[in-house]
Design an enzyme around this catalytic site. Structure first.
Site, PDB file in Angstrom:
ATOM      1  N   GLU A 212       0.828  -1.210   0.000  1.00 22.83           N
ATOM      2  CA  GLU A 212       0.000   0.000   0.000  1.00 22.83           C
ATOM      3  C   GLU A 212       0.862   1.259   0.000  1.00 22.83           C
ATOM      4  O   GLU A 212       0.568   2.231  -0.715  1.00 22.83           O
ATOM      5  CB  GLU A 212      -0.951   0.000   1.198  1.00 22.83           C
ATOM      6  CG  GLU A 212      -1.997  -1.103   1.188  1.00 22.83           C
ATOM      7  CD  GLU A 212      -3.069  -0.907   0.114  1.00 22.83           C
ATOM      8  OE1 GLU A 212      -3.031   0.115  -0.604  1.00 22.83           O
ATOM      9  OE2 GLU A 212      -3.946  -1.778   0.009  1.00 22.83           O
ATOM     10  N   ASP A 357      -4.258  -9.914  -8.258  1.00 19.57           N
ATOM     11  CA  ASP A 357      -4.585  -9.076  -9.412  1.00 19.57           C
ATOM     12  C   ASP A 357      -3.394  -8.310  -9.996  1.00 19.57           C
ATOM     13  O   ASP A 357      -3.027  -8.473 -11.153  1.00 19.57           O
ATOM     14  CB  ASP A 357      -5.719  -8.115  -9.055  1.00 19.57           C
ATOM     15  CG  ASP A 357      -5.480  -7.373  -7.741  1.00 19.57           C
ATOM     16  OD1 ASP A 357      -4.502  -7.671  -7.034  1.00 19.57           O
ATOM     17  OD2 ASP A 357      -6.291  -6.485  -7.410  1.00 19.57           O
ATOM     18  N   GLU A 461     -18.316  -6.549  -2.876  1.00 21.41           N
ATOM     19  CA  GLU A 461     -16.930  -6.991  -2.784  1.00 21.41           C
ATOM     20  C   GLU A 461     -16.761  -8.419  -3.302  1.00 21.41           C
ATOM     21  O   GLU A 461     -15.751  -8.738  -3.932  1.00 21.41           O
ATOM     22  CB  GLU A 461     -16.439  -6.864  -1.340  1.00 21.41           C
ATOM     23  CG  GLU A 461     -14.946  -7.031  -1.159  1.00 21.41           C
ATOM     24  CD  GLU A 461     -14.125  -5.862  -1.689  1.00 21.41           C
ATOM     25  OE1 GLU A 461     -12.906  -5.854  -1.461  1.00 21.41           O
ATOM     26  OE2 GLU A 461     -14.698  -4.948  -2.335  1.00 21.41           O
ATOM     27  N   THR A 566      -0.945   0.781 -10.911  1.00 16.71           N
ATOM     28  CA  THR A 566      -2.117   0.098 -10.371  1.00 16.71           C
ATOM     29  C   THR A 566      -2.930   0.997  -9.441  1.00 16.71           C
ATOM     30  O   THR A 566      -4.076   0.692  -9.132  1.00 16.71           O
ATOM     31  CB  THR A 566      -1.714  -1.199  -9.638  1.00 16.71           C
ATOM     32  OG1 THR A 566      -2.865  -2.012  -9.436  1.00 16.71           O
ATOM     33  CG2 THR A 566      -1.027  -0.902  -8.312  1.00 16.71           C
TER      34      THR A 566
END
EC number: 3.2.1.-
Length: 638
Positions: A212, A357, A461, A566
């Site tokens: 993150e 992903d 979600e 991303t």
């Protein structure tokens, strides 16, 4: 009188055909003749009809019939294509033309409406941004319901949902820097940059997730620095005289504080979290997800090439190679959670959503940026494994029978389906397929996620495709569907995607807007809310919505090419990033993927795939109406 008899006869004939089709197979066109029930089609009944005519069984391409008792070693498709003279083709022609509801709704988008949506997207961004600056800055996030700031949960260090992201470093302001330029606000961009330089420090006792911090903070600082200093950037004169590479220095400082995550691991795969002051916590877990460990190469690689220090790219690339070398020998798939010390897969689920992903995304984007052949060879091999083992449904998106293509979660070693849900993060994949030139599959998968959005006014979600219901009900304003919508529009210029963007924009305004911003939906059915506005709403969701409707944005007019990280940060495809100021060290060669055979050509890494849709298809529906209706039916819209 004769012409009246002819007209009446034609009307009676059409109604008779419709009723016969409906009574026999439930296949009549969407007419109701004044009655209060819907006459829809059922593609599965059509499928059964033609199997009976063939007089034998055929292998099904239905998702629901391929869950239990099967080994999924066969190829993804078992469906024959429909020939031009096929009865099925003639049936589908009933849905062609201006009389079809999908054509009427989606085939045009007036310039005046586009301008209105562009303004609406801009207003959405500024409503969130200005309230953050008023009520929350310098804290990390805005609580839009209570109009307060939010920082790390210091009273509960185990609250990783908050603490993985919030580091007490003005997250939302940093994450939003390049969005201000995309919206054309140079003055506010310069003010925001000065605020970051004057107020942000990473010398904090904050334990954050490496992934993150990398995509939201490091990526944004690098992007803003490049846009400030690059004379070829498209936004005009945005630099200021006293700028002395401070954003780059901040990025370097943060990256150095993340490096301890790569130390003392047997595999070279990093720890998931670091304390920005003290390094890896003593109680750190030894498990991390594939995306978290394998999605650092773009930001770390650009930083290395900007400052001439190979360290950052080296550790990021080593982690990618380590994960790659641990993939299944049988399927070529990776799992979603791994032990960084033993190299054992803790989570054996292989899919395209959470935990995996951006690993795939960064294999391709790293190749596009750096031109390293190894990155594309890994991506190509991974993509083939995905197509062979995760893809279900008919072979072709826009023709054939059976269920539409869908990518499911499987066991990485056997390829067997592990569950019947997909998650909202997977909606990024059509955008990645656009970059790879696989437009047709991107169109189909995007249409499935859009149908879910139409049903709930948001993306749950997790959505259970067998039960046609959400498994996890919240929606934190994620950008993935908007991102894929934007990239598909850039590839096709089809007005359908402008309608999709308008639906998303209007849903957000209706369902998520609160007193001081836009709030997470706690329950996509009931539309109850949580008091949180994550930074990616401003850095990605609003940015992609605005770009979708701003045809004349400098990014679209520039002679230079750009790519999005991303986290949606803008970086140029620049020859500077193709050049290294160092020679590869020998440890970096360990685990390198072998050179391909001479006939296995690599695509040029600087060529856009955005013009591969034939001109004649750009103004038709991207997906035939019969298949749009099928997807809408399969998610429970009617």
């Amino acid at each position: 009188m004769q012409w009246r008899s002819i007209v009446v006869g034609l009307v009676v004939l059409r109604l008779s055909v419709s009723w016969v089709l409906w009574l026999a197979f439930g296949l009549g066109p969407d007419v109701s003749s004044g009655f209060n029930f819907h006459l829809g089609f059922n593609l599965h009944k059509l499928d059964l009809l033609f199997r009976e005519e063939k007089g034998g069984d055929s292998i099904t391409s239905s998702w629901s019939q391929r869950i239990h008792g099967h080994k999924y070693e066969e190829t993804a498709s078992t469906c024959a294509k429909i020939g031009e003279d096929s009865p099925r083709r003639s049936y589908m022609n009933l849905f062609d033309g201006n009389r079809d509801e999908y054509v009427r709704r989606y085939s045009s988008f007036p310039d005046s409406l586009r301008a209105k949506m562009k303004d609406m997207a801009k207003e959405m961004f500024y409503f969130g941004y200005e309230n953050y600056m008023t009520y929350a800055f310098p804290e990390d996030e805005l609580n839009p319901i209570d109009c307060e700031g939010r920082g790390p949960d210091v009273l509960n260090p185990s609250n990783i949902n908050i603490n993985d992201v919030l580091g007490n470093y003005s997250l939302t302001l940093i994450d939003t820097l390049d969005t201000l330029l995309v919206l054309g606000n140079v003055t506010e961009f310069q003010r925001a940059v000065r605020l970051v330089i004057d107020t942000v420090s990473f010398d904090k006792d904050s334990t954050v997730q490496v992934f993150e911090a990398n995509i939201r903070i490091l990526g944004s600082l690098i992007s803003a620095h490049i846009l400030l200093t690059d004379p070829k950037h498209p936004f005009g004169e945005v630099g200021f005289k006293d700028y002395d590479n401070e954003l780059l220095h901040l990025a370097h400082d943060l990256a150095v504080r993340l490096l301890p995550a790569f130390e003392n691991t047997s595999t070279g795969i990093p720890y998931p979290r670091v304390n920005l002051k003290t390094g890896v916590p003593q109680d750190s877990v030894n498990e991390t997800c594939t995306a978290g460990a394998g999605s650092l190469l773009v930001e770390f690689g650009i930083l290395s090439r900007l400052i001439g220090d190979s360290t950052f790219e080296w550790v990021a690339r080593r982690a990618v190679r380590a994960l790659w070398n641990l993939r299944s020998n049988e399927t070529g798939l990776l799992g979603n959670v791994i032990n960084i010390q033993t190299g054992q897969w803790v989570g054996k689920q292989s899919g395209l959503g959470a935990g995996m992903d951006s690993f795939y995304e960064y294999l391709l984007k790293s190749y596009i940026l750096f031109g390293e052949k190894e990155d594309y060879r890994m991506f190509k091999a991974a993509y083939e494994s995905i197509q062979n083992h995760l893809r279900r449904g008919r072979e072709s998106c826009n023709e054939g029978e059976g269920d539409p293509p869908l990518y499911v979660n499987v066991n990485m070693f056997s390829g067997e389906i592990m569950n019947t849900w997909i998650d909202s993060l997977q909606a990024f994949f059509p955008g990645l397929q656009v970059l790879n030139g696989d437009i047709d599959d991107a169109i189909c998968l995007h249409a499935f996620y859009y149908a879910i959005w139409k049903r709930f006014g948001a993306l749950p979600e997790r959505y259970n495709w067998q039960l046609k219901a959400p498994d996890v009900l919240f929606y934190p304003l994620r950008p993935e569907l908007v991102e894929s919508t934007y990239l598909l529009y850039q590839a096709t210029k089809n007005p359908f995607y402008l309608h999709v963007g308008m639906d998303i924009l209007q849903s957000l305004e209706k369902n998520a807007k609160v007193r001081c911003g836009y709030a997470t939906l706690h329950h996509v059915v009931e539309k109850s809310k949580e008091d949180r506005m994550e930074s990616f709403f401003l850095s990605e969701t609003c940015k992609y919505l605005y770009l979708l409707f701003d045809e004349n944005n400098p990014l679209h007019q520039s002679d230079n090419k750009y790519i999005f990280t991303t986290e949606g940060h803008v970086v140029p495809i620049d020859k500077r990033f193709r050049e290294k100021q160092w020679n590869d060290l020998s440890p970096c060669d360990e685990g390198m993927l072998a050179e391909p055979e001479p006939n296995n050509q690599l695509p040029p890494s600087n060529i856009s795939n955005c013009n591969r849709i034939p001109e004649e298809r750009r103004y038709a529906l991207p997906l035939k109406s019969v298949y749009m209706r099928q997807i809408d039916h399969m998610v429970g819209l009617f």
